[in-house]
Design a protein around this motif. Structure first.
Motif, PDB file in Angstrom:
ATOM      1  N   TYR A   1      -8.357   7.658  -2.163  1.00 10.33           N
ATOM      2  CA  TYR A   1      -9.651   7.299  -1.574  1.00 10.33           C
ATOM      3  C   TYR A   1      -9.740   5.803  -1.356  1.00 10.33           C
ATOM      4  O   TYR A   1     -10.351   5.334  -0.391  1.00 10.33           O
ATOM      5  N   ASP A   2      -9.124   5.025  -2.235  1.00 10.90           N
ATOM      6  CA  ASP A   2      -9.179   3.575  -2.141  1.00 10.90           C
ATOM      7  C   ASP A   2      -8.538   3.073  -0.852  1.00 10.90           C
ATOM      8  O   ASP A   2      -8.947   2.055  -0.302  1.00 10.90           O
ATOM      9  N   LEU A   3      -7.520   3.799  -0.352  1.00 10.04           N
ATOM     10  CA  LEU A   3      -6.814   3.376   0.861  1.00 10.04           C
ATOM     11  C   LEU A   3      -7.322   4.081   2.116  1.00 10.04           C
ATOM     12  O   LEU A   3      -7.377   3.476   3.187  1.00 10.04           O
TER      13      LEU A   3
ATOM     14  N   ALA B   1     -19.985  -3.680   7.094  1.00 11.56           N
ATOM     15  CA  ALA B   1     -20.285  -5.028   6.604  1.00 11.56           C
ATOM     16  C   ALA B   1     -21.794  -5.260   6.648  1.00 11.56           C
ATOM     17  O   ALA B   1     -22.492  -4.823   7.568  1.00 11.56           O
TER      18      ALA B   1
ATOM     19  N   ASP C   1       0.825  -1.209   0.000  1.00  6.79           N
ATOM     20  CA  ASP C   1       0.000   0.000   0.000  1.00  6.79           C
ATOM     21  C   ASP C   1       0.859   1.259   0.000  1.00  6.79           C
ATOM     22  O   ASP C   1       0.464   2.292  -0.553  1.00  6.79           O
TER      23      ASP C   1
ATOM     24  N   PRO D   1     -13.605   6.441   3.650  1.00  3.55           N
ATOM     25  CA  PRO D   1     -14.436   5.692   4.611  1.00  3.55           C
ATOM     26  C   PRO D   1     -14.832   4.339   4.051  1.00  3.55           C
ATOM     27  O   PRO D   1     -15.145   4.196   2.867  1.00  3.55           O
ATOM     28  N   LYS D   2     -14.784   3.358   4.922  1.00  2.00           N
ATOM     29  CA  LYS D   2     -15.137   1.998   4.522  1.00  2.00           C
ATOM     30  C   LYS D   2     -16.624   1.759   4.778  1.00  2.00           C
ATOM     31  O   LYS D   2     -17.169   2.173   5.802  1.00  2.00           O
ATOM     32  N   SER D   3     -17.294   1.091   3.858  1.00  2.98           N
ATOM     33  CA  SER D   3     -18.708   0.777   4.028  1.00  2.98           C
ATOM     34  C   SER D   3     -18.849  -0.325   5.070  1.00  2.98           C
ATOM     35  O   SER D   3     -18.050  -1.265   5.101  1.00  2.98           O
TER      36      SER D   3
END
Length: 241
Positions: free
Chosen positions: A184-186, A193, A99, A189-191
């Motif tokens: 943005y990919d790293l 589960a 990364d 905000p993560k969606s």
């Protein structure tokens, strides 16, 4: 001295003077070599962290190799040491080595851009990270219509103007930025589960069906018996009569 002797003496004097000038003339400057990304940054004096990441990831070798074999050139956004110092503590250590390579490649565009050509380009722009990862890591570069307005770089996580140009000589353009460009990919905000769907329940008031294999057997019905009377007659008799 005769006239001809004077002419010959003057001729040889001119030749001798030319030879002396040729020997004392400065040598022609050697042709400039290909651009070197770390040399450009080192000359800027405030990019030690970015230089270290370029060398550790060996992206500097990739950039220099492409500069020697590319007709499109490259553009590099160089975060200052102050930009890295302003990151949240542990940001770089929280991502994997792969990364970190993606982060460095995200600061490189696979094309040479001047500040004026940014005004006419179409967003989003691919980066070297999107070329390596399948097109996910892009960014937007926007500029105002008024003369002298800043050119802004946006990732969806951070936005920063281009502070200055370190070099704009083709095939390499290097622009200083005061923020690290976080993909943005790293760093977006993560969606959350998806929660498992609830199991269906029986409707209230609805009688449950008896499980299979446990139904009560049907009641036995007594059949009438045939009885012959002493006189030879035939009649039917049922139990309970």
């Amino acid at each position: 001295m005769s006239y001809f002797a004077f002419i010959f003496a003057a001729f040889f004097a001119v030749i001798a003077a030319r030879q002396a000038l040729a020997q004392t003339a400065a040598p022609a400057p050697a042709p400039a070599g290909p651009p070197n990304i770390t040399a450009v940054l080192a000359k800027g004096g405030q990019y030690t962290t970015f230089i270290r990441l370029l060398k550790e990831s060996r992206v500097d070798e990739q950039i220099n190799s492409q500069l020697n074999n590319s007709f499109n050139g490259l553009t590099v956004f160089a975060p200052t040491d102050g930009a890295f110092n302003s990151l949240k503590s542990g940001t770089l250590n929280s991502i994997s080595q792969q990364d970190q390579i993606e982060l460095v490649l995200y600061h490189v565009l696979p094309k040479f851009y001047t500040l004026s050509t940014f005004a006419t380009t179409s967003n989003p722009l691919n980066t070297q990270a999107s070329a390596a990862g399948g097109g996910a890591d892009t960014l937007n570069v926007t500029t105002g219509t008024a003369e002298g307005q800043k050119v802004n770089v946006s990732t969806g996580v951070v936005e920063t103007p281009i502070a200055s140009a370190l070099t704009t000589d083709f095939p390499l353009a290097v622009y200083s930025v005061d923020k690290v460009l976080l993909p943005y990919d790293l760093f977006g905000p993560k969606s959350p589960a998806s929660a498992p769907l609830p199991r269906p329940t029986a409707s209230p008031g609805r009688a449950r069906r008896a499980p299979r294999g446990r139904r009560s057997p049907p009641a036995k019905v007594a059949r009438p018996r045939r009885v012959i009377s002493p006189g030879g007659g035939l009649f039917f008799w049922e139990p309970g009569w």
